[in-house]
Design a protein around this motif. Structure first.
Motif, mmCIF file in Angstrom:
data_model
loop_
_atom_site.group_PDB
_atom_site.id
_atom_site.type_symbol
_atom_site.label_atom_id
_atom_site.label_comp_id
_atom_site.label_asym_id
_atom_site.label_seq_id
_atom_site.Cartn_x
_atom_site.Cartn_y
_atom_site.Cartn_z
ATOM 1 N N GLU A 107 56.385 -8.402 -67.414
ATOM 2 C CA GLU A 107 56.286 -6.911 -67.838
ATOM 3 C C GLU A 107 55.383 -6.136 -67.152
ATOM 4 O OE1 GLU A 107 57.153 -6.060 -72.245
ATOM 5 O OE2 GLU A 107 54.958 -6.242 -71.980
ATOM 6 N N ILE A 108 55.693 -4.912 -67.012
ATOM 7 C CA ILE A 108 54.736 -3.936 -66.471
ATOM 8 C C ILE A 108 54.393 -2.957 -67.538
ATOM 9 C CG2 ILE A 108 54.948 -4.307 -63.907
ATOM 10 C CD1 ILE A 108 56.759 -1.921 -63.973
ATOM 11 N N GLU A 109 53.288 -2.316 -67.645
ATOM 12 C CA GLU A 109 52.768 -1.569 -68.308
ATOM 13 C C GLU A 109 52.558 -0.189 -67.667
ATOM 14 O OE1 GLU A 109 49.375 -0.357 -71.754
ATOM 15 O OE2 GLU A 109 50.535 -2.261 -71.743
ATOM 16 N N PHE A 110 52.941 1.245 -68.020
ATOM 17 C CA PHE A 110 52.649 2.433 -67.142
ATOM 18 C C PHE A 110 51.644 3.033 -67.850
ATOM 19 C CE2 PHE A 110 57.338 1.676 -66.981
ATOM 20 C CZ PHE A 110 57.319 1.376 -65.513
ATOM 21 N N GLU A 111 50.879 4.022 -67.012
ATOM 22 C CA GLU A 111 49.791 4.810 -67.520
ATOM 23 C C GLU A 111 50.500 5.787 -68.412
ATOM 24 O OE1 GLU A 111 47.642 6.523 -64.238
ATOM 25 O OE2 GLU A 111 46.593 4.592 -63.982
ATOM 26 N N GLN A 112 49.894 6.441 -69.133
ATOM 27 C CA GLN A 112 50.408 7.365 -70.190
ATOM 28 C C GLN A 112 51.358 8.176 -69.816
ATOM 29 O OE1 GLN A 112 47.671 10.186 -71.797
ATOM 30 N NE2 GLN A 112 48.462 10.571 -73.334
ATOM 31 N N ASN A 113 52.627 7.903 -70.756
ATOM 32 C CA ASN A 113 53.728 8.461 -70.501
ATOM 33 C C ASN A 113 54.542 8.783 -71.680
ATOM 34 O OD1 ASN A 113 56.620 8.287 -69.834
ATOM 35 N ND2 ASN A 113 56.139 7.798 -67.721
ATOM 36 N N PRO A 114 55.188 9.731 -71.716
ATOM 37 C CA PRO A 114 56.065 9.806 -73.000
ATOM 38 C C PRO A 114 57.400 9.240 -73.263
ATOM 39 C CG PRO A 114 55.937 12.175 -71.802
ATOM 40 C CD PRO A 114 55.106 11.123 -71.186
ATOM 41 N N ASP A 115 57.713 8.801 -71.922
ATOM 42 C CA ASP A 115 59.144 8.338 -71.747
ATOM 43 C C ASP A 115 59.243 6.667 -71.743
ATOM 44 O OD1 ASP A 115 60.519 10.947 -71.741
ATOM 45 O OD2 ASP A 115 59.610 11.303 -69.741
#
Length: 163
Positions: A107-115
């Protein structure tokens, strides 16, 4: 980091095919899950007594019918197919995780993102990306069906993820 801008564009015929295919597979899986929950709920109700497990099985069976209330509202997928708008943006990878339950989960987690907050990858794609890499993504506006996901010009979309 300031989030990259989002761009909207009309669907291509390939985009429509992808969404229809993913939606159809999702609907079939949901239907099969409903049948299994129904059989379990009926089986538990035939046994004497009505405890917590029986209540949970019946509750989940009833809740599983909520998506079929589409007769009263439009689903996000129906809105996507009607309006035919996709969104393009770039996301930066904040974390990489490899968890081992009964199998490896990448799994990868993204920097702040609403989508999109996080996304599961196949092992081969997980090894291609690094923290700080920028992911280019195209997705449907309402249902967030992923149409394209690339890192360093390589396709990293997980066909098992769907959304």
């Amino acid at each position: 980091m300031n989030q990259s801008k989002k761009y909207e564009a009309p669907f291509t015929e390939d985009d429509l095919r992808v969404i229809r295919s993913k939606s159809k597979k999702s609907n079939v899986a949901w239907f099969i899950a409903n049948i299994i929950l129904g059989v379990i709920a009926i089986g538990l109700l035939k046994q004497p007594g009505f405890g917590f497990i029986e209540f949970l099985a019946c509750f989940f069976f009833v809740v599983s019918f909520l998506p079929y209330l589409r007769f009263f509202y439009k689903s996000p997928t129906e809105k996507d197919l009607e309006e035919k708008i996709k969104v393009s943006t770039e996301l930066r990878i904040k974390y990489k995780r490899r968890d081992m339950d009964n199998y490896y989960h990448y799994e990868i987690e993204f920097e702040q993102n609403p989508d999109f907050y996080k996304y599961g990858l196949l092992k081969k794609d997980f090894e291609k990306v690094n923290v700080g890499d920028v992911i280019y993504i195209e997705f449907s506006k309402y249902g967030h069906w992923i149409l394209k996901m690339e890192c360093n010009d390589e396709d990293i979309e997980n066909p098992l993820n769907g959304h």
